[in-house]
Design a protein around this motif. Structure first.
Motif, PDB file in Angstrom:
ATOM      1  N   ALA A   1     133.668  96.677  81.708  1.00  0.00           N
ATOM      2  CA  ALA A   1     134.140  98.061  81.630  1.00  0.00           C
ATOM      3  C   ALA A   1     132.989  99.044  81.832  1.00  0.00           C
ATOM      4  O   ALA A   1     133.178 100.133  82.383  1.00  0.00           O
ATOM      5  CB  ALA A   1     134.821  98.302  80.286  1.00  0.00           C
ATOM      6  N   HIS A   2     131.795  98.673  81.404  1.00  0.00           N
ATOM      7  CA  HIS A   2     130.616  99.527  81.578  1.00  0.00           C
ATOM      8  C   HIS A   2     130.029  99.433  82.985  1.00  0.00           C
ATOM      9  O   HIS A   2     129.659 100.451  83.580  1.00  0.00           O
ATOM     10  CB  HIS A   2     129.529  99.135  80.573  1.00  0.00           C
ATOM     11  N   LEU A   3     129.932  98.214  83.507  1.00  0.00           N
ATOM     12  CA  LEU A   3     129.195  97.997  84.750  1.00  0.00           C
ATOM     13  C   LEU A   3     130.060  97.968  86.004  1.00  0.00           C
ATOM     14  O   LEU A   3     129.540  98.084  87.113  1.00  0.00           O
ATOM     15  CB  LEU A   3     128.410  96.677  84.663  1.00  0.00           C
ATOM     16  N   GLY A   4     131.365  97.805  85.862  1.00  0.00           N
ATOM     17  CA  GLY A   4     132.235  97.757  87.039  1.00  0.00           C
ATOM     18  C   GLY A   4     131.862  96.609  87.960  1.00  0.00           C
ATOM     19  O   GLY A   4     131.719  95.461  87.514  1.00  0.00           O
ATOM     20  N   GLU A   5     131.669  96.904  89.237  1.00  0.00           N
ATOM     21  CA  GLU A   5     131.379  95.855  90.214  1.00  0.00           C
ATOM     22  C   GLU A   5     129.988  95.261  90.054  1.00  0.00           C
ATOM     23  O   GLU A   5     129.659  94.270  90.713  1.00  0.00           O
ATOM     24  CB  GLU A   5     131.544  96.394  91.640  1.00  0.00           C
ATOM     25  N   GLU A   6     129.176  95.834  89.179  1.00  0.00           N
ATOM     26  CA  GLU A   6     127.860  95.241  88.934  1.00  0.00           C
ATOM     27  C   GLU A   6     127.937  94.071  87.954  1.00  0.00           C
ATOM     28  O   GLU A   6     126.923  93.449  87.643  1.00  0.00           O
ATOM     29  CB  GLU A   6     126.890  96.296  88.414  1.00  0.00           C
ATOM     30  N   TYR A   7     129.145  93.772  87.464  1.00  0.00           N
ATOM     31  CA  TYR A   7     129.375  92.577  86.641  1.00  0.00           C
ATOM     32  C   TYR A   7     130.180  91.579  87.445  1.00  0.00           C
ATOM     33  O   TYR A   7     131.205  91.921  88.041  1.00  0.00           O
ATOM     34  CB  TYR A   7     130.144  92.942  85.370  1.00  0.00           C
ATOM     35  N   ALA A   8     129.733  90.331  87.489  1.00  0.00           N
ATOM     36  CA  ALA A   8     130.463  89.271  88.179  1.00  0.00           C
ATOM     37  C   ALA A   8     130.530  88.052  87.272  1.00  0.00           C
ATOM     38  O   ALA A   8     129.572  87.747  86.548  1.00  0.00           O
ATOM     39  CB  ALA A   8     129.787  88.909  89.502  1.00  0.00           C
ATOM     40  N   PHE A   9     131.650  87.352  87.329  1.00  0.00           N
ATOM     41  CA  PHE A   9     131.909  86.244  86.410  1.00  0.00           C
ATOM     42  C   PHE A   9     132.416  85.028  87.167  1.00  0.00           C
ATOM     43  O   PHE A   9     133.401  85.115  87.902  1.00  0.00           O
ATOM     44  CB  PHE A   9     132.920  86.687  85.349  1.00  0.00           C
ATOM     45  N   LEU A  10     131.736  83.912  86.995  1.00  0.00           N
ATOM     46  CA  LEU A  10     132.181  82.613  87.496  1.00  0.00           C
ATOM     47  C   LEU A  10     132.603  81.782  86.292  1.00  0.00           C
ATOM     48  O   LEU A  10     131.779  81.469  85.425  1.00  0.00           O
ATOM     49  CB  LEU A  10     131.054  81.895  88.252  1.00  0.00           C
ATOM     50  N   ALA A  11     133.881  81.454  86.228  1.00  0.00           N
ATOM     51  CA  ALA A  11     134.382  80.593  85.151  1.00  0.00           C
ATOM     52  C   ALA A  11     134.157  79.135  85.538  1.00  0.00           C
ATOM     53  O   ALA A  11     133.993  78.807  86.718  1.00  0.00           O
ATOM     54  CB  ALA A  11     135.865  80.854  84.909  1.00  0.00           C
ATOM     55  N   THR A  12     134.149  78.251  84.567  1.00  0.00           N
ATOM     56  CA  THR A  12     134.077  76.817  84.841  1.00  0.00           C
ATOM     57  C   THR A  12     135.319  76.150  84.275  1.00  0.00           C
ATOM     58  O   THR A  12     135.766  76.487  83.176  1.00  0.00           O
ATOM     59  CB  THR A  12     132.812  76.197  84.235  1.00  0.00           C
ATOM     60  N   ALA A  13     135.876  75.228  85.037  1.00  0.00           N
ATOM     61  CA  ALA A  13     137.040  74.459  84.616  1.00  0.00           C
ATOM     62  C   ALA A  13     136.763  72.975  84.832  1.00  0.00           C
ATOM     63  O   ALA A  13     135.940  72.606  85.677  1.00  0.00           O
ATOM     64  CB  ALA A  13     138.282  74.886  85.400  1.00  0.00           C
ATOM     65  N   LEU A  14     137.475  72.133  84.092  1.00  0.00           N
ATOM     66  CA  LEU A  14     137.239  70.695  84.136  1.00  0.00           C
ATOM     67  C   LEU A  14     138.529  69.924  84.389  1.00  0.00           C
ATOM     68  O   LEU A  14     139.609  70.366  84.003  1.00  0.00           O
ATOM     69  CB  LEU A  14     136.641  70.229  82.808  1.00  0.00           C
ATOM     70  N   GLY A  15     138.354  68.770  85.032  1.00  0.00           N
ATOM     71  CA  GLY A  15     139.484  67.860  85.196  1.00  0.00           C
ATOM     72  C   GLY A  15     139.632  66.977  83.971  1.00  0.00           C
ATOM     73  O   GLY A  15     140.578  67.117  83.202  1.00  0.00           O
ATOM     74  N   THR A  16     138.676  66.082  83.758  1.00  0.00           N
ATOM     75  CA  THR A  16     138.750  65.179  82.612  1.00  0.00           C
ATOM     76  C   THR A  16     137.488  65.257  81.757  1.00  0.00           C
ATOM     77  O   THR A  16     136.397  65.528  82.245  1.00  0.00           O
ATOM     78  CB  THR A  16     138.923  63.714  83.058  1.00  0.00           C
TER      79      THR A  16
END
Length: 400
Positions: free
Chosen positions: A310-325
């Motif tokens: 909310a503060h940084l707008g497009e200057e914040y980027a997020f890569l989530a991690t997901a798992l199979g097993t």
């Protein structure tokens, strides 16, 4: 649909990650859906190394105690202490025992060797001095802030003496009583002394701000930044203890919210100083509201990532991690109608998926939410796929 999903996948490397984000984000966050897995931490180390070497990032922050992390930063920048010492005393939550965290610190120190201060990698913890079982005494942060100011401003400007702080703080075990997490009556957070400390902490931080030109000239930018950290931490801890003493139904939501707001304040302060790489649980970095059930009741609060975004707008980027097993934790192959199940059908053992293209490909066939049999793993929420720039998917997580 399988072809559409396949077209969203790339190799897990810095070049691919940067194609998913706008420009070079000031804060690039990599989440994890569970803690302590060496495979994920090794992957983080490799990706962060590439981002440092190819994209010029110079700060790395992890989900660990912000005050303890100062010892790690001193080690990687100047060699203060030993690697064994900083792994034991520079991390909270037991994170110092993880081999990949040790390797991260060792690599950062080696990277900095012989480099001028302006080109060195910096380390930071960004969590508060908090554990699931309780919170630290505000003594260390308050006394460090007071000591910094007392050495540099006129005595009559200080709102109190060090002796007054010591008297109001009392014994530290009053603050760290783990029983207070479940029994608000055991908390000292709403005692008269704690209330007075909150006012004094506010006055000390206000004095630090008002004296900024003098303090930066009289010490250094670095010392002033650390004093700001002590101030944020002291105020955050006193606020956290205040809500530990609360008996209303909103108690736990307030505690979770205070913790993430402390994280967000630390991240924003670090981002002021230059581009930053961050690693923490997905739940602390996501843009959407965090939710969980405690005592059978739903609890909601805004995560650190949501606040920072909310503060940084497009200057914040997020890569989530997901798992199979995670078979050593009883998490077997995901159902095929879940996001993880669709990604599990891809041939790669690990890949980086364009989250927004994936969300668009699944727009007409919303996947079912995955239910984990193990409390320590948090699956993706299919309703919030587009809240991240990318998803790092690891098919099978090996033990060790």
């Amino acid at each position: 649909m399988a072809t559409d999903i396949r077209n969203t996948a790339h190799a897990v490397e810095a070049a691919a990650a940067m194609k998913l984000v706008p420009g070079r984000p000031r804060l690039l966050a990599l989440g994890e859906p569970t803690h302590g897995e060496g495979t994920l931490l090794d992957l983080r180390n490799e990706l962060f190394r590439q981002l440092v070497e190819q994209e010029g990032y110079q700060r790395i922050a992890v989900e660990s105690d912000c005050v303890m992390g100062l010892a790690v930063d001193d080690y990687v920048t100047s060699g203060t202490g030993t690697l064994d010492e900083v792994m034991e005393h520079g991390f909270s939550h037991g994170w110092g025992a993880f081999a990949a965290n040790r390797e991260l610190v060792r690599w950062m120190r080696a990277h900095n060797e012989g480099r001028p201060a302006s080109e060195q990698l910096r380390f930071a913890g960004f969590d508060g001095p908090l554990e699931i079982t309780g919170a630290a005494s505000p003594r260390q942060a308050l006394t460090a802030l007071h000591g910094y100011l007392a050495a540099r401003v006129e005595a009559d400007l200080l709102p109190c003496t060090a002796r007054t702080l010591d008297r109001l703080l009392g014994a530290d075990d009053r603050w760290t009583d783990s029983a207070a997490m479940m029994d608000p009556s055991r908390s000292v957070g709403r005692s008269a002394g704690a209330g007075e400390l909150r006012l004094l902490a506010d006055d000390l931080v206000a004095l630090l701000d008002a004296q900024t030109p003098h303090l930066v000239a009289a010490s250094s930018q670095e010392d002033w930044e650390r004093a700001r950290l002590y101030g944020r931490t002291a105020i955050g801890l006193l606020r956290y203890h205040y809500w530990m003493a609360d008996t209303s139904p909103g108690r736990m939501a307030r505690l979770l919210g205070v913790r993430d707001s402390m994280m967000a304040a630390n991240l924003l302060a670090l981002a002021e100083r230059g581009p930053l790489l961050v690693n923490a649980h997905n739940g602390h970095l996501q843009r959407s509201k965090s939710t969980m059930r405690m005592g059978g009741l739903p609890v909601e609060w805004w995560s650190a990532g949501a606040i920072v975004s909310a503060h940084l707008g497009e200057e914040y980027a997020f890569l989530a991690t997901a798992l199979g097993t995670i078979r050593h934790q009883g998490v077997d192959a995901p159902p095929p109608d879940t996001v993880e199940g669709l990604l599990y059908a891809l041939p790669e053992q690990r890949c980086l998926v364009d989250a927004r293209r994936l969300a668009a490909a699944l727009a007409d066939a919303t996947p079912a939410p995955r239910v984990s049999p193990w409390f320590g793993y948090s699956p993706l929420d299919p309703a919030h796929l587009a809240d991240s720039e990318g998803i790092v998917f690891v098919k099978d997580l090996a033990q060790g």
